[in-house]
Write an enzyme that holds these catalytic residues in place. Structure first.
Site, short mmCIF file in Angstrom:
data_model
loop_
_atom_site.label_atom_id
_atom_site.label_comp_id
_atom_site.label_asym_id
_atom_site.label_seq_id
_atom_site.Cartn_x
_atom_site.Cartn_y
_atom_site.Cartn_z
N ARG A 1 -9.15 -6.88 -8.32
CA ARG A 1 -8.60 -7.18 -7.00
C ARG A 1 -7.62 -8.43 -6.97
O ARG A 1 -7.53 -9.04 -5.98
CB ARG A 1 -9.54 -7.11 -6.09
CG ARG A 1 -10.29 -5.79 -5.93
CD ARG A 1 -9.27 -4.95 -4.79
NE ARG A 1 -10.09 -3.59 -4.76
CZ ARG A 1 -10.78 -2.95 -3.95
NH1 ARG A 1 -11.00 -3.88 -3.08
NH2 ARG A 1 -11.34 -2.01 -4.25
N ARG B 1 -5.76 -9.09 -0.60
CA ARG B 1 -5.68 -9.82 0.65
C ARG B 1 -5.93 -11.16 0.72
O ARG B 1 -5.70 -11.71 1.77
CB ARG B 1 -6.47 -8.94 1.73
CG ARG B 1 -5.97 -7.50 2.05
CD ARG B 1 -6.87 -6.78 2.92
NE ARG B 1 -8.06 -6.56 2.15
CZ ARG B 1 -9.05 -5.93 2.44
NH1 ARG B 1 -9.33 -5.63 3.67
NH2 ARG B 1 -10.21 -5.70 1.62
N ARG C 1 2.58 -6.17 1.81
CA ARG C 1 2.18 -5.06 2.43
C ARG C 1 2.67 -4.83 3.53
O ARG C 1 2.86 -3.90 3.90
CB ARG C 1 0.40 -5.27 2.47
CG ARG C 1 -0.11 -3.91 2.73
CD ARG C 1 -1.59 -4.17 2.84
NE ARG C 1 -2.07 -4.99 3.98
CZ ARG C 1 -3.11 -5.07 4.62
NH1 ARG C 1 -4.24 -4.61 3.93
NH2 ARG C 1 -3.43 -5.78 5.59
N ASP D 1 -4.75 2.51 -6.22
CA ASP D 1 -6.13 2.83 -5.78
C ASP D 1 -6.86 4.23 -6.65
O ASP D 1 -6.12 4.94 -6.70
CB ASP D 1 -6.05 2.82 -4.48
CG ASP D 1 -7.47 2.72 -3.66
OD1 ASP D 1 -7.83 1.37 -3.49
OD2 ASP D 1 -8.48 3.69 -3.41
N TYR E 1 -16.32 9.76 -2.73
CA TYR E 1 -15.38 9.57 -1.54
C TYR E 1 -14.80 10.81 -1.13
O TYR E 1 -14.88 11.00 0.17
CB TYR E 1 -14.41 8.54 -1.98
CG TYR E 1 -14.76 7.22 -2.05
CD1 TYR E 1 -14.89 6.46 -1.06
CD2 TYR E 1 -14.98 6.56 -3.35
CE1 TYR E 1 -15.14 4.75 -1.12
CE2 TYR E 1 -15.54 5.10 -3.48
CZ TYR E 1 -15.55 4.60 -2.15
OH TYR E 1 -15.89 3.18 -2.45
#
Ligand code: 1CP
Length: 347
Positions: free
Chosen positions: A29, A33, A42, A79, A156
């Site tokens: 990652r 963020r 973003r 992703d 998921y």
């Protein structure tokens, strides 16, 4: 480079088994963020999925941590949930909460998925991002492509979201074993094609993320974490014999032992629930390992960050090692702490 030439990039050398005085480093990652420049791009894209499917902007956020820190590898910005979307699942992100998908619980749901050949239509912007990166990355930086492992992606697709114990996937595995196995087979095949296409576009290494492998125990771990990884790796290596592959069966514990040998992976990524000295002794004996700094150190910083970074470097210094975190860097991390970590590794 001919097939017999020794690799020159530090990451490729580690993956080929070379022991280096200073281990190469990147972070899970690393585009994310915690970086103000990521948040700005973003916002420019509109939302997370628009960013994933915008090749220019996805390449831009992939390059940001390389410019800021000079990591040895960059990981494609995308992703693991784009593949279910390409297979026909609905996917959206709820701000402040995370990803949401349509759910799947039976044979009809599996049968309704699109054929594997159809995935490339949705995923072609991802391949475009890889092509841009292959052109624009500094030549010493290795480009890593990735996908989720079948079990993690299935958790998921079945639950429609991240779950603390992967309960819905375990329930489908017990109640609808044939449909569950069919889903795993579909994901194994689609993941192989997705990773192959990333390599064709210019990825030099691929990584398979099995983030929820830790909830599979005993024979289930063998059947749903180890065997799919082994099948994907065998299929990729049959087509691309020189492709280095990193496997990340997160929280596998004792099942990390022998995982590289059994699956054919060139490197096993190790989370931070296992000790570096233990992993050096039991896992690094089979080849390159990657990991295992706990992400919270990059939030807290201070002497513990430096001491733990140096301890991990030392523990893995006798074998091939790629320094990384045990899991993704968190949004709360201080970007300055990454410089401190790099200073502790590179001196
Ligand atoms: O708000 C944002 O900007 C989204 C945060 C984010 C980011 C930066 C998500 C949502 N995905 C990503 C990118 C990403 N995801 C990358 C490439 C960038 C990089 O590493 O620098 C990679 C390799 C992933 C892989 C990924 N996505 C995994 C496997 C690794 C892991 O962290 O365990 C998983 C499980 C996902 C699903 C996902 N995507 C995003 C979130 C918040 C989640 C977890 C959701 C949950 O379990 O509830």
């Amino acid at each position: 480079m001919t097939a017999t030439a020794a690799p020159t990039k530090t990451i490729l050398r580690a993956l080929a088994g070379e022991v280096q005085a200073v281990p190469p480093v990147w972070m899970m990652r690393q585009a994310g963020r915690y970086l103000p420049e990521y948040r700005a791009t973003r916002a420019q894209a509109g939302d997370f999925l628009s960013l994933c499917y915008n090749p220019e902007l996805a390449a831009e956020v992939t390059l940001q941590p390389i410019r800021r820190y000079g990591f040895d590898a960059s990981i494609l910005f995308a992703d693991i949930l784009l593949l279910p979307q390409a297979l026909g699942a609905d996917l959206w992100f709820v701000t402040g909460e995370g990803p949401r998908l349509s759910t799947l619980s039976d044979a009809e749901g599996v049968a309704a998925l699109k054929p594997t050949e159809a995935i490339h239509e949705t995923l072609s912007p991802v391949y475009e991002t890889v092509k841009i990166l292959a052109r624009e990355l500094p030549r010493e930086v290795t480009l890593i492509g990735f996908a989720g492992a079948p079990w993690t992606v299935a958790t998921y697709m079945i639950a429609g979201r991240g779950t603390p114990d992967q309960g819905p996937a375990h329930a489908m595995k017990a109640a609808e074993p044939e449909a569950f196995d069919a889903l795993m087979a579909r994901l194994t095949e689609a993941t192989t094609e997705y990773l192959s296409a990333q390599v064709e576009a210019g990825a030099e290494v691929v990584k398979i993320f099995d983030s929820w492998a830790g909830s599979l125990k005993g024979a289930d771990f063998t059947r749903y974490a180890l065997e799919p990884a082994q099948q994907i790796i065998a299929a990729l290596k049959a087509r691309l014999p020189d492709l280095p592959i990193i496997a990340f069966p997160r929280q596998a514990g004792d099942q990390y032992i022998g995982f590289a040998r059994a699956t054919g992976a060139d490197c096993v990524a190790i989370d931070n629930s296992v000790d570096a000295d233990w992993a050096a002794k039991h896992v690094q004996v089979d080849g390159c390992v990657q990991g295992n700094l706990a992400p919270h150190h990059l939030v807290e910083g201070g002497p513990a960050l430096v001491a733990e970074t140096k301890r991990i470097v030392k523990a893995f210094s006798k074998g091939p090692h790629i320094f990384n975190l045990g899991h993704g860097i968190t949004p709360e991390a201080d970007p300055e702490n990454v410089h401190r970590m790099l200073e502790a590794i590179r001196g």
